[in-house]
Design a protein around this motif. Structure first.
Motif, PDB file in Angstrom:
ATOM      1  N   ILE A   1      13.632   1.097  17.228  1.00  0.00           N
ATOM      2  CA  ILE A   1      13.785   0.380  16.515  1.00  0.00           C
ATOM      3  C   ILE A   1      12.988   0.781  14.714  1.00  0.00           C
ATOM      4  N   LEU A   2      12.442   1.798  15.438  1.00  0.00           N
ATOM      5  CA  LEU A   2      12.388   2.636  14.408  1.00  0.00           C
ATOM      6  C   LEU A   2      13.028   3.498  13.445  1.00  0.00           C
ATOM      7  N   ALA A   3      13.786   4.223  14.677  1.00  0.00           N
ATOM      8  CA  ALA A   3      15.343   4.592  13.974  1.00  0.00           C
ATOM      9  C   ALA A   3      15.794   3.905  12.481  1.00  0.00           C
ATOM     10  N   LYS A   4      16.084   2.352  13.125  1.00  0.00           N
ATOM     11  CA  LYS A   4      17.098   1.661  11.980  1.00  0.00           C
ATOM     12  C   LYS A   4      16.225   1.160  11.123  1.00  0.00           C
ATOM     13  N   GLN A   5      14.665   2.554  10.799  1.00  0.00           N
ATOM     14  CA  GLN A   5      13.978   1.893   9.377  1.00  0.00           C
ATOM     15  C   GLN A   5      14.749   3.338   8.578  1.00  0.00           C
ATOM     16  N   SER A   6      15.245   2.902   7.537  1.00  0.00           N
ATOM     17  CA  SER A   6      16.103   3.893   5.908  1.00  0.00           C
ATOM     18  C   SER A   6      15.054   3.937   5.097  1.00  0.00           C
ATOM     19  N   GLY A   7      14.754   5.639   4.972  1.00  0.00           N
ATOM     20  CA  GLY A   7      14.287   5.661   3.478  1.00  0.00           C
ATOM     21  C   GLY A   7      12.271   5.015   4.211  1.00  0.00           C
ATOM     22  N   LYS A   8      11.878   5.045   3.528  1.00  0.00           N
ATOM     23  CA  LYS A   8      10.154   5.726   3.926  1.00  0.00           C
ATOM     24  C   LYS A   8       9.675   4.074   4.339  1.00  0.00           C
ATOM     25  N   LEU A   9       8.803   3.957   5.172  1.00  0.00           N
ATOM     26  CA  LEU A   9       8.069   2.818   6.206  1.00  0.00           C
ATOM     27  C   LEU A   9       6.553   3.076   5.567  1.00  0.00           C
ATOM     28  N   ARG A  10       6.498   2.298   4.950  1.00  0.00           N
ATOM     29  CA  ARG A  10       5.215   2.185   4.286  1.00  0.00           C
ATOM     30  C   ARG A  10       4.274   1.703   4.752  1.00  0.00           C
TER      31      ARG A  10
ATOM     32  N   GLN B   1       5.988  10.274  15.779  1.00  0.00           N
ATOM     33  CA  GLN B   1       7.104  10.750  16.524  1.00  0.00           C
ATOM     34  C   GLN B   1       7.867  11.786  14.169  1.00  0.00           C
ATOM     35  N   ARG B   2       7.623  10.300  13.720  1.00  0.00           N
ATOM     36  CA  ARG B   2       7.878  10.567  12.564  1.00  0.00           C
ATOM     37  C   ARG B   2       7.369  11.727  11.844  1.00  0.00           C
ATOM     38  N   ASP B   3       8.530  12.211  10.304  1.00  0.00           N
ATOM     39  CA  ASP B   3       7.789  13.183   9.375  1.00  0.00           C
ATOM     40  C   ASP B   3       7.304  12.389   8.515  1.00  0.00           C
ATOM     41  N   GLN B   4       7.518  11.335   8.307  1.00  0.00           N
ATOM     42  CA  GLN B   4       6.333  10.525   7.247  1.00  0.00           C
ATOM     43  C   GLN B   4       6.121   9.165   7.840  1.00  0.00           C
ATOM     44  N   LEU B   5       4.278   9.369   8.135  1.00  0.00           N
ATOM     45  CA  LEU B   5       3.387   8.243   9.003  1.00  0.00           C
ATOM     46  C   LEU B   5       3.677   7.355   7.912  1.00  0.00           C
ATOM     47  N   PRO B   6       3.914   6.141   8.530  1.00  0.00           N
ATOM     48  CA  PRO B   6       2.992   4.469   7.512  1.00  0.00           C
ATOM     49  C   PRO B   6       1.963   4.416   8.118  1.00  0.00           C
ATOM     50  N   ARG B   7       0.996   3.428   6.881  1.00  0.00           N
ATOM     51  CA  ARG B   7      -0.423   2.930   7.811  1.00  0.00           C
ATOM     52  C   ARG B   7      -0.271   1.819   8.711  1.00  0.00           C
TER      53      ARG B   7
ATOM     54  N   GLU C   1      -4.578  10.705   9.449  1.00  0.00           N
ATOM     55  CA  GLU C   1      -3.107  10.121   8.378  1.00  0.00           C
ATOM     56  C   GLU C   1      -2.538   8.465   8.974  1.00  0.00           C
ATOM     57  N   LEU C   2      -2.720   7.975  10.251  1.00  0.00           N
ATOM     58  CA  LEU C   2      -2.037   7.056  10.034  1.00  0.00           C
ATOM     59  C   LEU C   2      -2.924   5.839   9.284  1.00  0.00           C
ATOM     60  N   ASP C   3      -3.621   6.214   8.689  1.00  0.00           N
ATOM     61  CA  ASP C   3      -5.228   5.405   8.169  1.00  0.00           C
ATOM     62  C   ASP C   3      -5.042   4.223   9.445  1.00  0.00           C
ATOM     63  N   CYS C   4      -5.636   4.087  10.379  1.00  0.00           N
ATOM     64  CA  CYS C   4      -6.101   2.741  11.082  1.00  0.00           C
ATOM     65  C   CYS C   4      -6.844   1.122  11.213  1.00  0.00           C
ATOM     66  N   THR C   5      -6.041   0.602  10.297  1.00  0.00           N
ATOM     67  CA  THR C   5      -7.141   0.005   9.770  1.00  0.00           C
ATOM     68  C   THR C   5      -6.758  -1.495  10.347  1.00  0.00           C
ATOM     69  N   CYS C   6      -7.356  -1.711  11.370  1.00  0.00           N
ATOM     70  CA  CYS C   6      -8.279  -2.567  11.881  1.00  0.00           C
ATOM     71  C   CYS C   6      -8.866  -5.014  11.321  1.00  0.00           C
ATOM     72  N   VAL C   7      -8.178  -5.585  11.607  1.00  0.00           N
ATOM     73  CA  VAL C   7      -8.202  -7.014  10.817  1.00  0.00           C
ATOM     74  C   VAL C   7      -8.481  -7.633  11.955  1.00  0.00           C
ATOM     75  N   ASP C   8      -9.880  -8.604  12.294  1.00  0.00           N
ATOM     76  CA  ASP C   8      -9.591  -9.916  12.591  1.00  0.00           C
ATOM     77  C   ASP C   8     -10.182 -11.387  11.766  1.00  0.00           C
ATOM     78  N   LEU C   9      -9.602 -11.868  12.510  1.00  0.00           N
ATOM     79  CA  LEU C   9      -8.945 -13.406  11.713  1.00  0.00           C
ATOM     80  C   LEU C   9     -10.015 -14.624  12.798  1.00  0.00           C
ATOM     81  N   SER C  10     -10.378 -14.953  12.421  1.00  0.00           N
ATOM     82  CA  SER C  10     -10.615 -16.388  12.275  1.00  0.00           C
ATOM     83  C   SER C  10     -10.426 -17.560  12.544  1.00  0.00           C
ATOM     84  N   GLY C  11      -9.787 -18.467  13.073  1.00  0.00           N
ATOM     85  CA  GLY C  11      -8.849 -19.450  13.271  1.00  0.00           C
ATOM     86  C   GLY C  11      -8.956 -20.369  11.900  1.00  0.00           C
ATOM     87  N   ALA C  12      -9.758 -20.691  10.681  1.00  0.00           N
ATOM     88  CA  ALA C  12      -9.166 -21.163  10.281  1.00  0.00           C
ATOM     89  C   ALA C  12      -9.255 -19.813   8.711  1.00  0.00           C
TER      90      ALA C  12
END
Length: 267
Positions: free
Chosen positions: A61-70, A108-114, A148-159
């Motif tokens: 599915i990543l190979a199907k992403q043309s151009g930059k993956l944001r 494995q991508r050259d340009q890494l998304p967040r 370089e992935l700038d990994c961000t965790c977001v936790d939601l409540s039911g509301a």
């Protein structure tokens, strides 16, 4: 967890590129896609196939992403709710394995998304969904090991609304651990631990204090502590009675300090 307002301007939403949404069945992913499209962003959305996934699935599915993956938004963990306690370990292993396969493929991508990891009730003081919690452990590790992935965790409540999740992603800032609780946004902060001020215990000089195991080293130390704080009748119970020189010496010292001390043989 400290309440912090969301920024009103973000350089992140001006960046070009497509979005990959690994969507949940509860509607957050689909609603996020609609809002991204309304703001002119392109996206592709995938739900988790019933047969499971591996690194090869994400490579395709990543190979199907043309151009930059944001950005890549991982919402599959949100579906791991309302399950029997007996299957929590298996579900935790599944969502963790899915995420690790995704990370291996993304790196494995050259340009890494967040990378965005979205959970629900898996972090913060109100956390109840233990099976999603390992995603936060992986996310925190990625923050240090793969910055370089700038990994961000977001936790939601039911509301929390889908709009609030979109706002968090679209108006991203430097926070990487966020919990959304209704209208409130909280972020992780390290603070200095402060020991609570405690009043010393009040001992009754007319009362009796029984120390089990009281004729060993720890028990004798406890007897000293009691007498120093006002206790005047101490009963020291031990399996062999007053059988050591240390016990006899300590009892004598406590008696000289004004306490009545009795050593008894008890198990």
């Amino acid at each position: 967890w400290k309440p912090v307002d969301r920024v009103h301007q973000s350089p992140f939403n001006q960046q070009p590129g497509r979005w990959l949404i690994l969507a949940d069945q509860r509607g957050y992913g689909a609603a996020l896609a609609a809002r991204l499209e309304a703001h002119g962003a392109e996206w592709q959305l995938y739900t988790r196939p019933s047969e499971g996934v591996d690194v090869g699935f994400f490579q395709q599915i990543l190979a199907k992403q043309s151009g930059k993956l944001r950005g890549v938004v991982f919402l599959w963990g949100v579906d791991a709710q309302e399950i029997a306690p007996t299957v929590v370990p298996d579900v935790a292993l599944q969502v963790s394995s899915d995420l690790l396969s995704l990370v291996q493929a993304v790196l494995q991508r050259d340009q890494l998304p967040r990378l965005w990891l979205i959970t629900q009730q898996a972090a913060g003081p109100e956390a109840t969904q233990l099976q999603q919690a390992p995603l936060w452990g992986i996310g925190r590790t990625l923050h240090w090991e793969q910055p370089e992935l700038d990994c961000t965790c977001v936790d939601l409540s039911g509301a929390v609304s889908a709009q609030a999740l979109f706002d968090e992603i679209w108006m991203a800032d430097g926070e990487n651990q966020i919990v959304l609780r209704g209208e409130e946004r909280r972020v992780a902060r390290l603070v200095r631990h402060r020991e609570p001020v405690q009043s010393p215990p009040v001992l009754d000089p007319q009362g009796s204090y029984l120390v089990t195991g009281g004729l060993g080293g720890l028990g004798l130390q406890t007897a000293r502590w009691l007498v120093e704080r006002g206790a005047r009748r101490i009963i020291l119970a031990g399996r062999h009675g007053v059988a050591t020189e240390a016990a006899r010496s300590t009892i004598q010292t406590l008696v000289e300090a004004g306490a009545r001390v009795e050593g008894v043989e008890a198990d």
